[in-house]
Design an enzyme around this catalytic site. Structure first.
Site, PDB file in Angstrom:
ATOM      1  N   ASP A  27       0.844  -1.193   0.000  1.00 51.55           N
ATOM      2  CA  ASP A  27       0.000   0.000   0.000  1.00 51.55           C
ATOM      3  C   ASP A  27       0.879   1.243   0.000  1.00 51.55           C
ATOM      4  O   ASP A  27       1.717   1.420   0.878  1.00 51.55           O
ATOM      5  CB  ASP A  27      -0.907   0.006   1.232  1.00 51.55           C
ATOM      6  CG  ASP A  27      -1.807   1.231   1.257  1.00 51.55           C
ATOM      7  OD1 ASP A  27      -2.846   1.211   0.579  1.00 51.55           O
ATOM      8  OD2 ASP A  27      -1.462   2.213   1.944  1.00 51.55           O
ATOM      9  N   TYR A  30       3.186  10.195   0.633  1.00 49.45           N
ATOM     10  CA  TYR A  30       4.148   9.623   1.575  1.00 49.45           C
ATOM     11  C   TYR A  30       5.581   9.974   1.190  1.00 49.45           C
ATOM     12  O   TYR A  30       6.493   9.856   2.018  1.00 49.45           O
ATOM     13  CB  TYR A  30       4.012   8.102   1.654  1.00 49.45           C
ATOM     14  CG  TYR A  30       2.664   7.599   2.116  1.00 49.45           C
ATOM     15  CD1 TYR A  30       1.741   8.440   2.741  1.00 49.45           C
ATOM     16  CD2 TYR A  30       2.308   6.262   1.931  1.00 49.45           C
ATOM     17  CE1 TYR A  30       0.497   7.962   3.142  1.00 49.45           C
ATOM     18  CE2 TYR A  30       1.078   5.783   2.344  1.00 49.45           C
ATOM     19  CZ  TYR A  30       0.175   6.640   2.935  1.00 49.45           C
ATOM     20  OH  TYR A  30      -1.054   6.153   3.335  1.00 49.45           O
ATOM     21  N   LYS A  66      -2.550   6.241  -4.112  1.00 48.60           N
ATOM     22  CA  LYS A  66      -3.636   7.178  -3.816  1.00 48.60           C
ATOM     23  C   LYS A  66      -3.398   8.522  -4.502  1.00 48.60           C
ATOM     24  O   LYS A  66      -2.261   9.004  -4.566  1.00 48.60           O
ATOM     25  CB  LYS A  66      -3.741   7.385  -2.298  1.00 48.60           C
ATOM     26  CG  LYS A  66      -3.863   6.080  -1.508  1.00 48.60           C
ATOM     27  CD  LYS A  66      -3.849   6.317  -0.014  1.00 48.60           C
ATOM     28  CE  LYS A  66      -3.761   4.998   0.735  1.00 48.60           C
ATOM     29  NZ  LYS A  66      -2.387   4.426   0.699  1.00 48.60           N
ATOM     30  N   HIS A 124      -7.556   9.887  -1.816  1.00 48.81           N
ATOM     31  CA  HIS A 124      -6.951   9.783  -0.491  1.00 48.81           C
ATOM     32  C   HIS A 124      -7.842  10.343   0.625  1.00 48.81           C
ATOM     33  O   HIS A 124      -7.979   9.726   1.683  1.00 48.81           O
ATOM     34  CB  HIS A 124      -5.589  10.482  -0.491  1.00 48.81           C
ATOM     35  CG  HIS A 124      -4.643   9.942   0.522  1.00 48.81           C
ATOM     36  ND1 HIS A 124      -3.287   9.897   0.336  1.00 48.81           N
ATOM     37  CD2 HIS A 124      -4.853   9.419   1.748  1.00 48.81           C
ATOM     38  CE1 HIS A 124      -2.708   9.365   1.410  1.00 48.81           C
ATOM     39  NE2 HIS A 124      -3.623   9.079   2.276  1.00 48.81           N
TER      40      HIS A 124
END
Length: 318
Positions: A45, A50, A79, A112
């Site tokens: 994932d 990030y 996402k 997201h």
């Protein structure tokens, strides 16, 4: 419960235990993904926000090139970040993620959060946000799904969506999310959301399933309860000769909810994945059901700004 997988209508299957990569630091996420694939993880994932997808992509590519795994054995989720919700920004954001991950397609692409930001902006002040009336999330959802014909994404879903927001999508668009990824664990069981999603055929994936004790300090509260230290879970773990983390993952999986616990440590990765072999009794499941605190570790307070568009009530519809 070994080898539990979600079977999709087109024959694809989502492994019920995946590796989360939020908070995995540069320099360590490569080794974390590499070791996870070696010990048997097939769901990774990711998310563009990030900031580590390039390193993840290199680990995936190296493991494919080494013959450890083939691309079609993997399920890779990413996402769409909130600053790319405008129609003209969605495909470029997806292409950037595919480039970083060194992939030709994603298995799952999620919205997201249902909160639009201005392109290239952070989330520091209200000025960084787009008025949701001008860029409503159903429009973004429609535009995401219109990329389906290009073969860049096999499944589309959402993250951090409530029952109310899911109903808006279902009532106003022809596209049903394949997955809703939300915070779920014994302290935040969200029975209404679980029942709605399962009734509507929307799979749930639990993020922060172990309580996210390693999240950034600004997201923590003094004296907050530590999920992995709960006495009921500890007693069940002792009964099953398992860890508290294994009990929690097995409890979620027993309800048909997939999980993406994050770990950069090989021994914990193995331990988490071994949860698929753990079977909880009905009595143990019922005991865990009684410890719900309706307690969010990811409260969403970072979206609340002076003179902004949102309150926590708006975000969670509570």
């Amino acid at each position: 419960m070994s080898n539990i997988r979600l079977q999709c209508a087109n024959g694809d299957s989502l492994p019920m235990i995946g590796l989360g990569t939020w908070k995995a630091k540069p320099g360590e996420v490569y080794e974390a993904v590499k070791s996870a694939i070696e010990v048997g993880y097939r769901h990774i994932d990711c998310a563009s926000v990030y900031g580590n997808e390039a390193e993840i992509g290199q680990a995936i590519a190296d493991q494919i090139n080494a013959g450890t795994v083939s691309r079609d054995e993997l399920w890779i989720t990413s996402k769409l970040w909130c600053d790319s919700f405008a129609a003209e920004d969605i495909k470029p954001a997806l292409i950037s993620t595919l480039h970083d991950l060194q992939l030709e397609y994603l298995d799952l692409y999620l919205m997201h959060w249902p909160i639009p930001l201005k392109k290239g902006h952070g989330m520091r002040t209200a000025d960084d946000f787009v008025d949701p009336v001008l860029l409503p999330y159903p429009d973004t959802w429609l535009n995401m799904n219109q990329l389906s014909a290009e073969g860049l994404v096999r499944h589309y879903g959402v993250s951090n969506f409530t029952v109310k927001k899911l109903k808006v999508l279902l009532e106003n668009t022809p596209f049903k999310p394949a997955v809703n990824q939300v915070e779920l664990h014994p302290y935040l069981q969200q029975a209404d959301l679980v029942n709605f999603c399962q009734g509507a055929g929307i799979h749930l994936t639990a993020y922060s399933p172990l309580g996210s004790s390693d999240r950034p300090d600004p997201l923590k509260q003094a004296g907050e309860p530590v999920l992995l230290e709960n006495s009921v879970i500890g007693e069940i773990a002792k009964e099953l000769s398992a860890s508290a983390a294994q009990v929690i993952i097995a409890w979620l999986n027993s309800q048909g909810i997939s999980t993406i616990p994050k770990s950069t440590h090989l021994d914990r990765q193995k331990q988490n994945l071994d949860s698929r072999h753990l079977n909880l009794s009905e009595e143990q499941v019922n005991k865990i059901a009684e410890i719900d605190l309706a307690r969010r570790y990811i409260t969403g307070e970072f979206w609340i700004k002076d003179e902004g568009f949102y309150t926590l009530e708006d975000i969670w519809d509570e």
